[in-house]
Scaffold this motif. Structure first.
Motif, mmCIF file in Angstrom:
data_model
loop_
_atom_site.group_PDB
_atom_site.id
_atom_site.type_symbol
_atom_site.label_atom_id
_atom_site.label_comp_id
_atom_site.label_asym_id
_atom_site.label_seq_id
_atom_site.Cartn_x
_atom_site.Cartn_y
_atom_site.Cartn_z
ATOM 1 N N VAL A 257 -72.094 -6.977 4.939
ATOM 2 C CA VAL A 257 -70.630 -6.990 4.885
ATOM 3 C C VAL A 257 -70.097 -5.565 4.993
ATOM 4 O O VAL A 257 -69.136 -5.294 5.723
ATOM 5 N N TRP A 258 -70.716 -4.658 4.271
ATOM 6 C CA TRP A 258 -70.283 -3.259 4.362
ATOM 7 C C TRP A 258 -70.672 -2.670 5.707
ATOM 8 O O TRP A 258 -69.899 -1.990 6.372
ATOM 9 N N ASP A 259 -71.895 -2.972 6.131
ATOM 10 C CA ASP A 259 -72.443 -2.408 7.359
ATOM 11 C C ASP A 259 -71.641 -2.829 8.590
ATOM 12 O O ASP A 259 -71.556 -2.086 9.566
ATOM 13 N N VAL A 260 -71.069 -4.024 8.558
ATOM 14 C CA VAL A 260 -70.332 -4.525 9.711
ATOM 15 C C VAL A 260 -68.991 -3.820 9.875
ATOM 16 O O VAL A 260 -68.317 -3.960 10.885
ATOM 17 N N GLY A 261 -68.600 -3.058 8.866
ATOM 18 C CA GLY A 261 -67.390 -2.248 8.991
ATOM 19 C C GLY A 261 -66.181 -2.798 8.269
ATOM 20 O O GLY A 261 -65.066 -2.757 8.783
ATOM 21 N N GLN A 262 -66.364 -3.297 7.052
ATOM 22 C CA GLN A 262 -65.257 -3.866 6.298
ATOM 23 C C GLN A 262 -64.118 -2.867 6.121
ATOM 24 O O GLN A 262 -62.954 -3.193 6.363
ATOM 25 N N MET A 263 -64.444 -1.637 5.731
ATOM 26 C CA MET A 263 -63.395 -0.648 5.505
ATOM 27 C C MET A 263 -62.874 -0.059 6.815
ATOM 28 O O MET A 263 -61.719 0.373 6.902
ATOM 29 N N LEU A 264 -63.707 -0.033 7.851
ATOM 30 C CA LEU A 264 -63.211 0.389 9.163
ATOM 31 C C LEU A 264 -62.136 -0.571 9.649
ATOM 32 O O LEU A 264 -61.076 -0.160 10.133
ATOM 33 N N MET A 265 -62.412 -1.876 9.509
ATOM 34 C CA MET A 265 -61.436 -2.865 9.960
ATOM 35 C C MET A 265 -60.203 -2.876 9.066
ATOM 36 O O MET A 265 -59.086 -3.096 9.544
ATOM 37 N N PHE A 266 -60.392 -2.614 7.773
ATOM 38 C CA PHE A 266 -59.240 -2.487 6.875
ATOM 39 C C PHE A 266 -58.278 -1.432 7.422
ATOM 40 O O PHE A 266 -57.067 -1.647 7.481
ATOM 41 N N GLY A 267 -58.838 -0.297 7.836
ATOM 42 C CA GLY A 267 -57.997 0.766 8.378
ATOM 43 C C GLY A 267 -57.329 0.381 9.677
ATOM 44 O O GLY A 267 -56.135 0.628 9.876
ATOM 45 N N LEU A 268 -58.080 -0.246 10.591
ATOM 46 C CA LEU A 268 -57.521 -0.641 11.884
ATOM 47 C C LEU A 268 -56.408 -1.675 11.719
ATOM 48 O O LEU A 268 -55.357 -1.583 12.355
ATOM 49 N N VAL A 269 -56.641 -2.675 10.872
ATOM 50 C CA VAL A 269 -55.663 -3.760 10.712
ATOM 51 C C VAL A 269 -54.408 -3.276 9.995
ATOM 52 O O VAL A 269 -53.283 -3.556 10.433
ATOM 53 N N THR A 270 -54.578 -2.563 8.881
ATOM 54 C CA THR A 270 -53.388 -2.144 8.134
ATOM 55 C C THR A 270 -52.552 -1.154 8.933
ATOM 56 O O THR A 270 -51.320 -1.238 8.943
ATOM 57 N N PHE A 271 -53.209 -0.216 9.633
ATOM 58 C CA PHE A 271 -52.445 0.710 10.467
ATOM 59 C C PHE A 271 -51.845 -0.029 11.659
ATOM 60 O O PHE A 271 -50.665 0.132 11.974
ATOM 61 N N GLY A 272 -52.664 -0.831 12.328
ATOM 62 C CA GLY A 272 -52.193 -1.516 13.527
ATOM 63 C C GLY A 272 -51.023 -2.441 13.272
ATOM 64 O O GLY A 272 -50.113 -2.544 14.096
ATOM 65 N N MET A 273 -51.028 -3.120 12.128
ATOM 66 C CA MET A 273 -49.953 -4.061 11.815
ATOM 67 C C MET A 273 -48.861 -3.443 10.958
ATOM 68 O O MET A 273 -47.870 -4.110 10.639
ATOM 69 N N GLY A 274 -49.042 -2.183 10.556
ATOM 70 C CA GLY A 274 -48.032 -1.522 9.732
ATOM 71 C C GLY A 274 -47.958 -2.093 8.328
ATOM 72 O O GLY A 274 -46.867 -2.265 7.773
ATOM 73 N N LEU A 275 -49.104 -2.372 7.734
ATOM 74 C CA LEU A 275 -49.164 -2.961 6.391
ATOM 75 C C LEU A 275 -49.425 -1.880 5.349
ATOM 76 O O LEU A 275 -50.175 -0.936 5.598
#
Length: 324
Positions: free
Chosen positions: A181-199
């Motif tokens: 779960v960590w290796d797949v990039g959980q926190m990387l995607m957290f950053g992409l989604v929150t920035f990308g969607m303006g959350l």
């Protein structure tokens, strides 16, 4: 969640293999921006780092990765998010080929920490450093507060990743899933989604968001393992590795079953985890005590599940995320 920037994709355009229940696939209507960002990242790597060679990355003629995994990405942020994501794909694929790979990762960590604390990354040093500076400084120009949060999340991911023992062997799927779960990039995607969607996820809710979305990332990790099994198995044999860091391998050892039986068990586990996450999404939709942006983030990740699957099926030759 209001859908302003995406449309549903017809199920006739992909075969879900029974893995995502009734979660639809959605595609950003401004997907041409993903092509611009991804190609720009590839060209910058070619010029500043080294020739990429044959590489597919996240792009696909029909269902490119970012457009279907973050379908509600704000149009003006889709290009830089795609640039950052393509860099991550290239980095994953080329990391083992770079000299002093662990030093390279530590250097990246230092840059992300610099960005998170100072709000600026100096575009000096190696070509890879210049690309990372480009990513961060473009993000800051769009939305400084969320760019800082993203850098902090990415630094957290790299801090743990750089200290991990890659030779560890897992005896059970329950032991393996938290690692992947960590290796797949959980926190990387957290950053992409929150920035990308303006959350904006409040600091005291970030741990809650990580826990609430764990099953979503478990689905993504196991899906990637299932579809990359043959390639990773063959690579391990070629490199004389004693085991394969893949759920199918773990299941084969745990249950003493064949490859095909292990793949079916993996398939069943993905289906189970998808149902778990659907329940979590519905739970948070109704919980008005939770901040709206956290609820939107949790709901948005169901499309990361379905989009990742659709992309994996249509673009099977790309490097699976999270095999650093």
């Amino acid at each position: 969640m209001e859908y302003r920037f995406s449309n549903p994709v017809s199920p006739s355009r992909y075969d879900s293999k029974g893995l995502i229940a009734d979660i639809p696939v959605r595609k950003n209507i401004f997907s041409e921006a993903e092509y611009v960002g991804s190609i720009r990242a590839q060209e910058d790597w070619n010029v500043l780092v080294a020739p990429i060679g044959e590489f597919n990355g996240g792009l696909d003629p029909e269902l490119s990765f970012v457009s279907v995994s973050i379908p509600e990405c704000l149009p003006e942020r889709l290009e830089i998010i795609s640039y950052a994501n393509e860099f991550a794909f290239i980095y994953d694929g080329k990391q083992a080929l770079l000299p002093l790979a662990s030093e390279s990762m530590n250097e990246t960590l230092e840059l992300f920490l610099q960005g998170a604390t100072t709000g600026y990354i100096n575009p000096q040093g190696s070509g890879k450093n210049k690309i990372q500076a480009q990513i961060f400084n473009e993000m800051v120009a769009i939305d400084r507060p969320r760019a800082l949060v993203t850098m902090k999340a990415w630094a957290e991911f790299l801090q743990l990743t750089s200290s991990r023992d890659r030779s560890v062997k897992f005896d059970t799927l329950d032991e393996y899933i938290p690692y992947r779960v960590w290796d797949v990039g959980q926190m990387l995607m957290f950053g992409l989604v929150t920035f990308g969607m303006g959350l904006t996820i409040p600091e005291n809710d970030i741990e809650r968001s990580t826990e609430a979305t764990r099953s979503a990332f478990a689905v993504i990790a196991l899906t990637n393992d299932l579809f990359s099994w043959e390639r990773e198995r063959d690579a391990a044999k070629r490199d004389n590795m004693p085991h394969v860091v893949n759920a199918v391998w773990v299941i084969m050892g745990q249950h003493s079953v064949s490859e095909e039986e292990a793949k079916q068990i993996c398939h069943s586990k993905i289906v189970e985890l998808v149902q778990d996450y659907k329940r979590i999404v519905e739970q948070y939709k109704k919980d008005e005590s939770v901040c709206l942006d956290l609820r939107r983030y949790i709901e948005a990740l169901q499309y990361n599940i379905s989009g990742n699957l659709a992309w994996s099926l249509t673009c099977p030759r790309s490097v699976p995320r999270g095999k650093i």
